[in-house]
Design a protein around this motif. Structure first.
Motif, PDB file in Angstrom:
ATOM      1  N   GLU A 299      47.821  17.600  60.064  1.00  0.00           N
ATOM      2  CA  GLU A 299      47.504  18.103  58.662  1.00  0.00           C
ATOM      3  C   GLU A 299      48.832  18.296  58.434  1.00  0.00           C
ATOM      4  OE1 GLU A 299      45.572  20.062  56.780  1.00  0.00           O
ATOM      5  OE2 GLU A 299      43.714  20.160  59.236  1.00  0.00           O
ATOM      6  N   LEU A 301      52.499  19.329  56.447  1.00  0.00           N
ATOM      7  CA  LEU A 301      52.978  20.738  56.521  1.00  0.00           C
ATOM      8  C   LEU A 301      54.823  20.662  55.905  1.00  0.00           C
ATOM      9  CD1 LEU A 301      53.704  23.682  57.055  1.00  0.00           C
ATOM     10  CD2 LEU A 301      54.149  23.072  59.464  1.00  0.00           C
ATOM     11  N   PHE A 313      53.915  29.807  57.762  1.00  0.00           N
ATOM     12  CA  PHE A 313      53.209  28.923  56.713  1.00  0.00           C
ATOM     13  C   PHE A 313      51.220  28.731  56.988  1.00  0.00           C
ATOM     14  CE2 PHE A 313      57.241  27.714  56.691  1.00  0.00           C
ATOM     15  CZ  PHE A 313      57.918  27.057  55.706  1.00  0.00           C
ATOM     16  N   ILE A 315      47.733  27.620  56.872  1.00  0.00           N
ATOM     17  CA  ILE A 315      45.841  26.668  55.705  1.00  0.00           C
ATOM     18  C   ILE A 315      45.418  27.312  55.922  1.00  0.00           C
ATOM     19  CG2 ILE A 315      45.928  24.316  55.399  1.00  0.00           C
ATOM     20  CD1 ILE A 315      48.124  23.101  56.956  1.00  0.00           C
ATOM     21  N   TYR A 333      51.254  28.498  60.910  1.00  0.00           N
ATOM     22  CA  TYR A 333      52.313  27.445  61.658  1.00  0.00           C
ATOM     23  C   TYR A 333      53.731  28.650  61.714  1.00  0.00           C
ATOM     24  CZ  TYR A 333      49.854  23.429  61.278  1.00  0.00           C
ATOM     25  OH  TYR A 333      48.531  22.482  61.991  1.00  0.00           O
TER      26      TYR A 333
END
Ligand SMILES: [Zn+2]
Ligand SMILES: [Zn+2]
Length: 380
Positions: A299, A301, A313, A315, A333
């Motif tokens: 992913e 970031l 954070f 997603i 995260y």
């Protein structure tokens, strides 16, 4: 109960000598409901005595002939006619008429059990199978086969337990009913017949393949489809894959109980996943674009300029799927700024220069300040 202080039957039921059969029946119903031992668990002994007493009174007063004898001669007159403590003489059909299924009289007095062809039919036992999955298997779901040991019908004797060509006779101990009735105080209790184990039948010569059990131990391959997103403790029910029921009863179920191994860095909270990503002080200060591991590949970031240690954070919908078909959880995260512990001479010089110009007010931070970041959603 001694005859000398035995209570008057009319008094016991709270009726009079002129009361009708209907009134006596209704009085008994009320008294028995009140004193049934199952309804008086904290006062079982007295309840049992009272229940016995009113049942005894009813047994006599509901019988025209016995009632006449009692009216004429009292308790003494009944000694010869088996009207007092002989509860085997109680007509249980009568009980059923009075109470219906209210008390489960069938169980109490032992007339029942679901039967098929005169034998007791029961559902087979449920089986439990424990299975361990890796985190990835649980996340993606798998189709697999498990080998489950269980009992199956013996094919050589068709489950009868009798050797081919030999006969089967009715069990003498229970007369083929599969159950034996025991008297325990006032209560009559049904037990599975020990001679035939409830089958009601005895085989003359045992089937050699199952040693007369009618069942054999087998391992069975069962295909399992484990949905994505299962967790430790998830129980999957496979209908009808438990043990067969005795005497042709329906099979029990198989319960597959799952244990999911932990991931090395993803922490699971329901369908959401959390992991911690280290950031250097310069990445946190200047911002950075990182490739981070996701559930299905990498992913992106994007850490903005001025990110604080501890910022989280998210997603959306990149967490685990709901095994019941709902949406996916989120992926979080949590960034942690690493303070360098070993600097080169040059790095230290730069840091000292930075320190000379970078001033922070070292006062306690307001607990509501933006220093402690709330979760930020990131896209892409
Ligand atoms: Zn038997
Ligand atoms: Zn057999």
């Amino acid at each position: 109960m001694s005859k000398a202080n035995q209570r008057d039957f009319y008094e016991v039921l709270g009726v009079t000598k002129t009361s009708s059969a209907e009134e006596i029946k209704s009085a008994y119903r009320k008294a028995a409901m009140k004193w049934h031992p199952d309804r008086n668990p904290e006062n079982k002994e007295e309840a049992e005595i009272r229940f016995r007493e009113c049942t005894e009174a009813y047994t006599v007063l509901s019988d025209t002939q016995k009632r006449q004898i009692y009216d004429t001669y009292g308790h003494a007159g009944l000694a010869g006619v088996g009207g007092q403590t002989d509860f085997n003489g109680v007509n249980f059909q009568d009980f059923h008429d009075i109470f219906g299924d209210f008390f489960g009289f069938e169980d109490l007095f032992g007339s029942g059990g679901r039967r098929r062809g005169g034998k007791r039919v029961q559902r087979g036992a449920d089986l439990r199978y424990d299975m361990t999955l890796t985190f990835e298997e649980a996340a993606a779901g798998i189709a697999t086969k498990v080998r489950v040991p269980r009992q199956e019908y013996c094919e050589s004797c068709n489950g009868t337990g009798a050797k081919k060509g030999t006969g089967i006779t009715t069990c003498q101990a229970c007369g083929g009913r599969g159950q034996i009735v025991y008297q325990q105080g006032f209560f009559t209790i049904n037990r599975t017949c020990p001679a035939c184990q409830g089958a009601g039948q005895i085989v003359k010569e045992r089937c050699p393949d199952c040693r007369g059990q009618g069942r054999v131990d087998r391992e069975r391959n069962i295909e399992l489809r484990i949905p994505p997103g299962v967790d430790t403790g998830t129980r999957l029910r496979v209908q009808g894959e438990g043990e067969p029921g005795p005497n042709g009863g329906p099979a029990g179920d198989l319960y597959v109980v799952l244990e999911v191994k932990e991931h090395s860095f993803f922490e699971r909270r329901g369908a959401d996943l959390y992991c911690t990503i280290p950031l250097s002080i310069s990445q946190a200060t200047l911002g950075a674009e990182l490739q981070v591991p996701g559930l299905n590949g990498e992913e992106r970031l994007k850490v903005p300029e001025g990110t604080q240690s501890g910022a989280v954070f998210r997603i959306k919908a990149k967490g685990l799927p709901d095994p019941h078909g709902g949406g996916r959880g989120d992926l979080y995260y949590h960034v942690r700024v690493l303070t360098p512990t070993k600097l080169t001479r040059e790095q230290r010089k730069i840091m000292e220069q930075l320190d000379a110009t970078l001033k922070v007010d070292n006062k306690p931070a307001d607990r509501n300040s933006s220093l402690f970041d709330k979760v930020k959603d990131i896209f892409g």
